[in-house]
Design an enzyme around this catalytic site. Structure first.
Site, PDB file in Angstrom:
ATOM      1  N   LYS A 170      18.563  10.639  22.336  1.00  0.00           N
ATOM      2  CA  LYS A 170      19.931  11.013  22.679  1.00  0.00           C
ATOM      3  C   LYS A 170      20.855  10.345  21.670  1.00  0.00           C
ATOM      4  O   LYS A 170      21.149   9.154  21.754  1.00  0.00           O
ATOM      5  CB  LYS A 170      20.339  10.554  24.083  1.00  0.00           C
ATOM      6  CG  LYS A 170      21.710  11.145  24.502  1.00  0.00           C
ATOM      7  CD  LYS A 170      22.381  10.391  25.635  1.00  0.00           C
ATOM      8  CE  LYS A 170      23.279   9.294  25.142  1.00  0.00           C
ATOM      9  NZ  LYS A 170      24.454   9.777  24.351  1.00  0.00           N
ATOM     10  N   GLU A 245      19.745  -3.521  21.152  1.00  0.00           N
ATOM     11  CA  GLU A 245      20.570  -4.144  20.120  1.00  0.00           C
ATOM     12  C   GLU A 245      22.003  -3.868  20.522  1.00  0.00           C
ATOM     13  O   GLU A 245      22.446  -2.720  20.515  1.00  0.00           O
ATOM     14  CB  GLU A 245      20.227  -3.565  18.741  1.00  0.00           C
ATOM     15  CG  GLU A 245      20.825  -4.355  17.596  1.00  0.00           C
ATOM     16  CD  GLU A 245      22.133  -3.764  17.116  1.00  0.00           C
ATOM     17  OE1 GLU A 245      23.191  -4.330  17.483  1.00  0.00           O
ATOM     18  OE2 GLU A 245      22.099  -2.755  16.406  1.00  0.00           O
ATOM     19  N   CYS A 279      28.154  -3.759  14.199  1.00  0.00           N
ATOM     20  CA  CYS A 279      27.905  -4.764  15.233  1.00  0.00           C
ATOM     21  C   CYS A 279      27.681  -6.145  14.647  1.00  0.00           C
ATOM     22  O   CYS A 279      27.901  -7.152  15.320  1.00  0.00           O
ATOM     23  CB  CYS A 279      26.720  -4.344  16.094  1.00  0.00           C
ATOM     24  SG  CYS A 279      25.263  -3.903  15.112  1.00  0.00           S
ATOM     25  N   GLU A 379      34.638  -8.047  20.964  1.00  0.00           N
ATOM     26  CA  GLU A 379      34.248  -7.250  19.799  1.00  0.00           C
ATOM     27  C   GLU A 379      35.277  -6.152  19.591  1.00  0.00           C
ATOM     28  O   GLU A 379      35.405  -5.241  20.406  1.00  0.00           O
ATOM     29  CB  GLU A 379      32.851  -6.652  20.024  1.00  0.00           C
ATOM     30  CG  GLU A 379      32.298  -5.947  18.805  1.00  0.00           C
ATOM     31  CD  GLU A 379      30.882  -5.438  19.014  1.00  0.00           C
ATOM     32  OE1 GLU A 379      30.105  -5.447  18.046  1.00  0.00           O
ATOM     33  OE2 GLU A 379      30.552  -5.038  20.142  1.00  0.00           O
TER      34      GLU A 379
END
Length: 475
Positions: A170, A245, A279, A379
């Site tokens: 996906k 992750e 990231c 973040e």
């Protein structure tokens, strides 16, 4: 408008069961240019069953057969590398040079590394009293993000294929065009039917159906920590393996003995790369408090070289961020930085001059911040750097580790051994010394809320393997 409303299941493009549709928007123009279907649990079930049916055959292929398949994929990918880069630019706004030489090209590195890993992994070993056997785990659900679409897809698909696994992918619904092109590449390379399947959709529907499906043996997820928690919850009742992750808020410690001009300027450029949508971005720059003024001056000069603009134009360093939702989130966090008293060095809220159309963000740098400010905790996933002062080396390490995340870290020093000693003290899965770049042969993954398991390299292939002991009778 490109019609991408079919799913790739059991070796062919099929009509979806789900009735929803979603336009894919070019973030530079704010105009839709493609349309996908939104799948549902029935689509997921069909894809999982196709994968399950293919597992018995594919899992028993030889190492030589899998290496030959990976090589054919590389060859087919090279034929369409430029087309892939253009798709990535259109769907998520990466400048054309970055899209070609980094975004798209990263896929090839993962397939090459997976081939090499097949020569390094001992799939069967005689330990005297028993044989130790490494076997493919089975049907894998792969859920990937939009920020490095081909990198994230390939670092899951390549090792899964190498290990002998079958899969359902996906891709992000925000940037799915490259994934459809990738499916065409795998089809042309002769991936056996059912081994690779693709279903588009939203996380709460398709992602949840995949991670909870009883015939899925493993979920490999890359995305936000919040979404990763949901994936783990959905997977828990069937006790399947979950590799994740997740988010990051990486510290970039610039030690007092570093080449300060080089370290600060490189740190700025690394943060701005891909519009800050990585990231592992070095989003917290830690500098000695007595050199804060110097760091600000260097950072300001470096930021002036970051040209924001049309990703199709020559010389563009960063393009737009991926969507209006992301743009609004970033703007809110920039305003929060101002409200909480960080010094705004460059950038700030709003769009850059002359770029009123498109989801463009001003390259933004805050300084004299502290590690409790929102911009140092959350973040941001945009071109926003926060510079934080530290008193001494111990203080720098404490600040670096004062985060729920632990994906990456960065250390600059005039002495590589000094940098390495500091790196050993940082609680993160990847530490870059003196500007070292990524290495697709090295394991990638995080500590703490940045995830579990490792991708890339030989360890990335081993994530898709089960371990079996076959015991011998006593002589």
């Amino acid at each position: 408008m490109r019609d991408l409303t079919k799913f790739y299941i059991d070796g062919e493009w099929v009509e979806p069961h789900g009735r929803g549709r979603l336009d894919v928007v070019n973030p530079a123009t704010e105009e839709p240019f493609a349309r996908i279907a939104l799948g549902d649990a029935a689509d997921v079930d069909r894809a999982v069953k196709a994968a399950r049916a293919a597992f018995a055959g594919y899992s028993n292929t030889s190492i030589a057969e899998r290496k030959a398949l990976l090589q054919r994929i590389i060859e087919e990918y090279l034929k369409r590398n430029e087309e892939m880069a253009k798709a990535i630019t259109a769907e998520m706004g990466a400048p054309k040079s970055l899209a070609l030489h980094a975004q798209s090209a990263s896929s090839l590195g993962h397939f090459q590394t997976a081939m090499k890993a097949l020569d390094e992994i001992e799939f069967e070993k005689d330990n005297g009293s028993h044989w130790l056997v490494r076997e493919p785990i089975g049907v894998c659900a792969l859920i990937t993000p939009w920020n490095w679409p081909m990198n994230q897809i390939s670092c899951k698909v390549a090792p899964a294929l190498a290990a002998g696994c079958v899969m359902v992918l996906k891709p992000s619904e925000v940037a799915p065009v490259s994934a459809h092109l990738f499916a065409e590449i795998l089809h042309s390379a002769g991936v056996p039917k059912g081994v690779f399947n693709l279903v588009d959709g939203l996380g709460p529907e398709v992602g949840a159906a995949m991670s909870s499906h009883p015939e899925v043996d493993m979920v490999s997820f890359t995305g936000s920590t919040r979404a990763g928690v949901e994936v783990a919850k959905n997977a828990a009742p069937t006790v399947k393996r979950v590799a994740q992750e997740l988010g990051g808020k990486s510290a970039n410690i610039i030690l007092d003995d570093a080449d300060f001009n080089k370290a600060v300027s490189r740190g700025v450029m690394a943060m701005m790369n891909n519009s800050g949508q990585s990231c592992n971005a070095p989003s917290r720059m830690l500098v000695p408090e007595h050199r804060m003024d110097e760091a600000i001056a260097i950072a300001k000069e470096a930021a002036a070289k970051v040209k924001v603009g049309d990703p199709e134009a020559d010389g563009t360093v960063i393009g737009p961020v991926v969507s209006e939702i992301q743009w609004n989130k970033i703007q809110g966090l920039i305003r929060k930085g101002v409200e909480e008293g960080a010094e705004l060095v460059v950038g700030g809220p709003g769009k850059p001059d002359g770029l009123e159309k498109g989801f463009y963000v001003k390259p933004t740098i805050f300084a004299r911040a502290n590690n409790q400010m929102t911009i140092a905790r959350e973040e941001i996933f945009g071109p926003v750097l926060t510079i934080i002062p530290y008193k001494d080396e111990d203080d720098a390490v404490a600040i670096a580790n004062d985060t729920p995340y632990g994906l990456s870290g960065y250390v600059y020093s005039g002495d590589i051994n000094h940098a390495r000693k500091v790196a050993r003290r940082i609680r993160a899965g990847n530490i870059h010394l003196n500007g070292a770049g990524v290495d697709v042969t090295a394991p990638f993954g995080g500590y703490k809320q940045s995830g579990n398991g490792r991708e890339w390299g030989t360890l990335g292939v081993e994530e898709f393997l089960e371990t079996k002991a076959i015991l011998k009778p006593a002589q």
